[in-house]
Design an enzyme around this catalytic site. Structure first.
Site, PDB file in Angstrom:
ATOM      1  N   GLU A   1     -18.657 -20.053 -42.215  1.00 28.68           N
ATOM      2  CA  GLU A   1     -18.345 -21.452 -42.509  1.00 28.68           C
ATOM      3  C   GLU A   1     -18.349 -22.241 -41.206  1.00 28.68           C
ATOM      4  O   GLU A   1     -18.815 -23.382 -41.158  1.00 28.68           O
ATOM      5  CB  GLU A   1     -16.969 -21.547 -43.170  1.00 28.68           C
ATOM      6  CG  GLU A   1     -16.461 -22.964 -43.363  1.00 28.68           C
ATOM      7  CD  GLU A   1     -15.116 -23.003 -44.048  1.00 28.68           C
ATOM      8  OE1 GLU A   1     -14.267 -23.787 -43.620  1.00 28.68           O
ATOM      9  OE2 GLU A   1     -14.918 -22.252 -45.026  1.00 28.68           O
TER      10      GLU A   1
ATOM     11  N   ARG B   1     -18.833 -26.810 -48.833  1.00 25.29           N
ATOM     12  CA  ARG B   1     -18.980 -26.938 -47.371  1.00 25.29           C
ATOM     13  C   ARG B   1     -20.342 -27.545 -46.995  1.00 25.29           C
ATOM     14  O   ARG B   1     -20.974 -27.150 -46.023  1.00 25.29           O
ATOM     15  CB  ARG B   1     -18.788 -25.580 -46.682  1.00 25.29           C
ATOM     16  CG  ARG B   1     -17.415 -24.960 -46.951  1.00 25.29           C
ATOM     17  CD  ARG B   1     -16.285 -25.803 -46.384  1.00 25.29           C
ATOM     18  NE  ARG B   1     -14.979 -25.263 -46.755  1.00 25.29           N
ATOM     19  CZ  ARG B   1     -14.221 -25.739 -47.755  1.00 25.29           C
ATOM     20  NH1 ARG B   1     -14.641 -26.757 -48.500  1.00 25.29           N
ATOM     21  NH2 ARG B   1     -13.047 -25.210 -48.019  1.00 25.29           N
TER      22      ARG B   1
ATOM     23  N   SER C   1     -10.993 -21.507 -40.477  1.00 23.37           N
ATOM     24  CA  SER C   1     -11.540 -20.508 -41.387  1.00 23.37           C
ATOM     25  C   SER C   1     -12.972 -20.179 -40.971  1.00 23.37           C
ATOM     26  O   SER C   1     -13.822 -21.059 -40.908  1.00 23.37           O
ATOM     27  CB  SER C   1     -11.513 -21.044 -42.821  1.00 23.37           C
ATOM     28  OG  SER C   1     -11.956 -20.075 -43.723  1.00 23.37           O
TER      29      SER C   1
END
Length: 297
Positions: free
Chosen positions: A290, A170, A220
């Site tokens: 995230e 990420r 998410s």
């Protein structure tokens, strides 16, 4: 106060615009100025003007994995969804930053190019996918990107190859150099269109079965902690259904927070903080977000 609509008559620019109209969570305060460029030169002019006038610049794409705080965003916000061209050259697919990742996978499919099927249901833009090294179902953006065109904070435009993008979980180097992704090229392989279509359909069916796609969410919320799955930890902590204001830990997938009743960004943040504290207290695991959280308190 500087009037940006007067300075840039060729660019759609709105003043004091609610960002809740553009975010996937349907939350977020107002942008002081919100610009919708449709070409690279317009982005460059906006950035250079902001630099000269000490204006902060915030860049958004589809705003799908993002929470904008209720205080909104100061100075200039740029939404790149008007820059959405996708072109094919041999086995390479090049997409502008504002193009939807989903649409890019469809173009690849239509040209019988394989390798990007994993992204068939990722709702973000190409710029966001590069910035966050978006991934799903065992695939990650870094596996298929050969290069990206980046605008640095001073307005300089450069091309970064795969290695210089320095992808991680990420993460990519654009987060560190505070650049703006303008486009990305995906190096794919010839494949069978029917097989590609079948794989994309299967992944989308799996996504629909597991994820709360019928409600606004930011995707998410938490990164995968080493050795664990965030959703399972949240589920095992008994947090599914936990609600603050109009934001709720999804009862369908514990890794998602959904907007069930006119929730605010503050509601989302309250749920996030409660989940983090509860999981830490019960299992000793720290959940990192995230989702990007930006804006004024």
């Amino acid at each position: 106060m500087i009037n940006l609509t007067d300075k840039f008559p060729d660019i759609k620019i709105l003043q004091d615009e609610p960002l809740s109209k553009y975010t996937f969570t349907h939350t977020g305060g107002n942008a002081d100025w919100l610009a919708f460029p449709t070409e690279v030169n317009q982005v460059k002019r906006l950035v250079e003007f902001a630099n000269k006038n000490s204006l902060a610049v915030t860049v958004l794409g589809n705003a799908s994995n993002l929470i904008v705080k209720d205080g909104g965003i100061a100075d200039l916000t740029i939404i790149l969804t008007g820059m959405n061209k996708i072109t094919v050259n041999g086995n390479d697919v090049t997409a502008q930053a504002g193009a939807a990742y989903i649409e890019t996978t469809k173009v690849a499919r239509d040209h019988s190019l394989t390798g990007i099927e994993f992204a068939a249901g990722i709702p973000g833009s190409i710029g966001g996918a590069i910035f966050m090294n978006a991934g799903a179902y065992g695939g990650e953006t870094e596996n298929v990107v050969s290069k990206a065109t980046i605008m640095l904070p001073d307005g300089t435009i450069t091309s970064l190859n795969h290695d210089r993008l320095d992808f991680g979980y990420r993460h990519c180097s654009v987060q560190d150099n505070h650049g703006i992704v303008l486009d990305a090229t995906f190096a794919l392989k010839p494949g069978d269109k029917e097989a590609i279509t079948a794989q994309m359909d299967d992944l989308n069916a799996r996504r629909a079965a597991k994820q709360p796609l019928d409600l606004p969410s930011c995707g998410s919320v938490f990164k995968r902690p080493k050795g664990y799955f965030a959703g399972k930890l949240i589920h095992d902590a008994g947090l599914q259904g936990y609600t603050s204001g109009g934001a709720q830990v999804s009862t369908k997938h514990a890794g998602f927070i959904v907007n069930i009743n006119n929730g605010t960004a503050t509601d989302y943040l309250n749920v996030i903080h409660h989940v983090q504290k509860t999981v830490k207290d019960k299992f000793g695991v720290s959940l990192e977000t995230e989702v990007r959280i930006i804006g004024r308190d």
